[in-house]
Design a protein around this motif. Sequence first.
Motif, PDB file in Angstrom:
ATOM      1  N   LYS A 229     104.031  40.619  66.256  1.00 51.31           N
ATOM      2  CA  LYS A 229     102.543  40.442  65.880  1.00 51.31           C
ATOM      3  C   LYS A 229     102.477  40.124  64.314  1.00 51.31           C
ATOM      4  N   PRO A 230     101.622  38.929  64.075  1.00 51.09           N
ATOM      5  CA  PRO A 230     101.674  38.764  62.728  1.00 51.09           C
ATOM      6  C   PRO A 230     100.724  39.714  61.896  1.00 51.09           C
ATOM      7  N   VAL A 231     101.067  39.961  60.758  1.00 47.60           N
ATOM      8  CA  VAL A 231     100.449  40.944  60.076  1.00 47.60           C
ATOM      9  C   VAL A 231     100.110  40.158  58.680  1.00 47.60           C
ATOM     10  N   GLU A 232      98.751  40.451  58.168  1.00 51.14           N
ATOM     11  CA  GLU A 232      98.373  40.013  56.821  1.00 51.14           C
ATOM     12  C   GLU A 232      98.181  40.961  55.971  1.00 51.14           C
ATOM     13  N   LYS A 233      98.741  40.707  54.664  1.00 52.27           N
ATOM     14  CA  LYS A 233      98.502  41.742  53.657  1.00 52.27           C
ATOM     15  C   LYS A 233      97.371  41.870  53.192  1.00 52.27           C
ATOM     16  N   ASN A 234      96.588  42.875  52.731  1.00 51.37           N
ATOM     17  CA  ASN A 234      95.262  43.099  52.430  1.00 51.37           C
ATOM     18  C   ASN A 234      95.286  43.647  51.037  1.00 51.37           C
ATOM     19  N   GLY A 235      96.481  43.857  50.544  1.00 49.64           N
ATOM     20  CA  GLY A 235      96.539  44.647  49.178  1.00 49.64           C
ATOM     21  C   GLY A 235      97.570  44.039  48.386  1.00 49.64           C
ATOM     22  N   GLY A 236      97.744  44.996  47.064  1.00 48.68           N
ATOM     23  CA  GLY A 236      98.800  44.445  46.291  1.00 48.68           C
ATOM     24  C   GLY A 236     100.123  45.150  46.519  1.00 48.68           C
ATOM     25  N   CYS A 237     100.269  46.162  47.209  1.00 45.74           N
ATOM     26  CA  CYS A 237     101.646  46.830  47.513  1.00 45.74           C
ATOM     27  C   CYS A 237     102.380  46.014  48.512  1.00 45.74           C
ATOM     28  N   SER A 345     101.899  42.075  34.084  1.00 41.39           N
ATOM     29  CA  SER A 345     103.241  42.104  34.534  1.00 41.39           C
ATOM     30  C   SER A 345     103.514  41.533  35.862  1.00 41.39           C
ATOM     31  N   ARG A 346     102.548  41.848  36.696  1.00 39.56           N
ATOM     32  CA  ARG A 346     102.721  41.103  38.123  1.00 39.56           C
ATOM     33  C   ARG A 346     102.916  39.667  37.905  1.00 39.56           C
ATOM     34  N   ARG A 347     102.015  39.170  37.160  1.00 41.83           N
ATOM     35  CA  ARG A 347     102.233  37.611  36.755  1.00 41.83           C
ATOM     36  C   ARG A 347     103.652  37.096  36.268  1.00 41.83           C
ATOM     37  N   ILE A 392     105.888  48.271  38.626  1.00 31.75           N
ATOM     38  CA  ILE A 392     104.826  47.494  38.961  1.00 31.75           C
ATOM     39  C   ILE A 392     103.988  47.978  40.355  1.00 31.75           C
ATOM     40  N   GLU A 393     104.854  48.192  41.297  1.00 34.97           N
ATOM     41  CA  GLU A 393     104.421  48.746  42.515  1.00 34.97           C
ATOM     42  C   GLU A 393     104.028  50.349  42.498  1.00 34.97           C
ATOM     43  N   GLY A 394     104.552  51.059  41.689  1.00 31.75           N
ATOM     44  CA  GLY A 394     104.197  52.351  41.416  1.00 31.75           C
ATOM     45  C   GLY A 394     102.831  52.444  40.751  1.00 31.75           C
ATOM     46  N   LEU A 395     102.592  51.632  39.697  1.00 35.71           N
ATOM     47  CA  LEU A 395     101.514  51.376  39.311  1.00 35.71           C
ATOM     48  C   LEU A 395     100.304  50.994  39.900  1.00 35.71           C
ATOM     49  N   SER A 396     100.614  50.032  40.834  1.00 38.13           N
ATOM     50  CA  SER A 396      99.734  49.737  41.812  1.00 38.13           C
ATOM     51  C   SER A 396      98.980  50.571  42.859  1.00 38.13           C
ATOM     52  N   MET A 397     100.314  51.605  43.340  1.00 41.19           N
ATOM     53  CA  MET A 397     100.015  52.439  44.122  1.00 41.19           C
ATOM     54  C   MET A 397      99.002  53.602  43.608  1.00 41.19           C
TER      55      MET A 397
END
Length: 474
Positions: A229-237, A345-347, A392-397
């Motif tokens: 099934k298609p899954v759309e991401k709605n957050g930054g992680c 940093s994400r940029r 970056i992923e840790g900071l986002s979390m």
Amino acid sequence: MEDYGYGGSDDEYSDGVYDDDHDECQEDEDEQKYYCTRPPSCKFIRKESLLAAQKDDLKRTMDLLSLKEHNARTLLMHYRWDVDNVLTSFVEKGKEHLCAKAGISLTDSSSFSSSHVLTDTTCEICYNEFPTDEMTTMECGHIFCDEYNRRVKWCPSVPSCGNAIRAENDEYCEVECLCGLQFCFSCSSEAHSPCSCLMWELWLRKCKDDSETGDWIIANAKSCPKCSKPVEKNGGCNLVRCICGQPFCWLCGGATGLAHTWTSIANHACGQYKKDLEPKTTNSENDILRYSHYYYRYKSHAQSLKAEEDLIKRLRQKMDTLESGEFVAKDNSWITDGFTRLTLSRRILCYTYPFAFFMFGGVLFKNEMTQEETTIKQRLFEYHQQQLEKNIEGLSMFLEKPFEKYPAQEVSEIRMKIIALTSATNNLCEKLYDCIDNELLGPLQQTTHIIAPYRSGGVEKASEILENCSTETG
């Protein structure tokens, strides 16, 4: 669908990427280090100030080409007030051709006698000192440097804001106009560091090539590896879970287990491009697979950056809740500082993928690096890239956590972790740029791949040039 960060165990900090030396925090001192405090090295020019700047250009053109004011104005209008273009055309094709192209009929004009000697290194435009071999002596006897007129650019905003930007020190920089547009001063494209201007131009060109991208490069959804099934991401992680319960990596689409830390998914790593894992396909198909690898990660982080734009609203609400609750701190800037570091940093991380695509693609630098050297440099770069990505992923979390609902002690712990991650992420960005400058591009015999330097505080906002701009020097 649920979003997860790269981790759920808040206790595993002894082997985290950031340095535990930051745990003492030295809060006020450290937080000041996150952002550059140097004076602005670029300035914008308001419409009201352009008249003075145009008069300055007009005077220089009159003096350098021995023209009357009305002729100099006509010449500059024809060349869209690009003094650099005017001087280049003059040096290459001469004064008669230059003026004839602008429709100027010249009468006999007096010429200047030259008293300059080879040791004279004062630029008569910007009045700075330059080595003699970096100066140009014109037929009229004036001496000028080629540096000054490359330092003024019109803001490329659409519709045009009417502002111009002058870089005080280095044309290889990224600037922000008063209108809010951030762009590369060198090529007037969007800010794209650590990509060089040529790399970014080639990347944009390649992204427009639909024959290579194909319909199977999907930027907005990912199929669940279990139920399809298609899954759309709605957050930054980038660790997500389908409605069927299957967790998987958003970047590569591979199924994963639930065991993970905040820095990684157990028994899973997908940041490196592994050529050995390619199926036995043709060279053309391999090129598409390689491009897909970098394009998808570039697009995924761009989407995460877009998704995190709404995070600041939620963070402000959390700050309001904290200020009215039992956790009363003298300063909650650690929240906004963490968000700012996350987006900056994400940029940068987003643009590392186009950089890697061309840096290690065996085309741009095929005559300067052996295959062995390319492999070694690629592994070094990917190490820095993945360390940055984990932080970056840790900071986002941690920023996404509902810490405004936590007891005061837990809020204090989250605060310490976000401050430490903010500092560590900044340091990792610096190390990445140092790697690119000194280990990757520095040893090569090239001058076309110069990148804008890393700025801890992000793209520099231009300050205003006042009416006395004609007297300022770079």
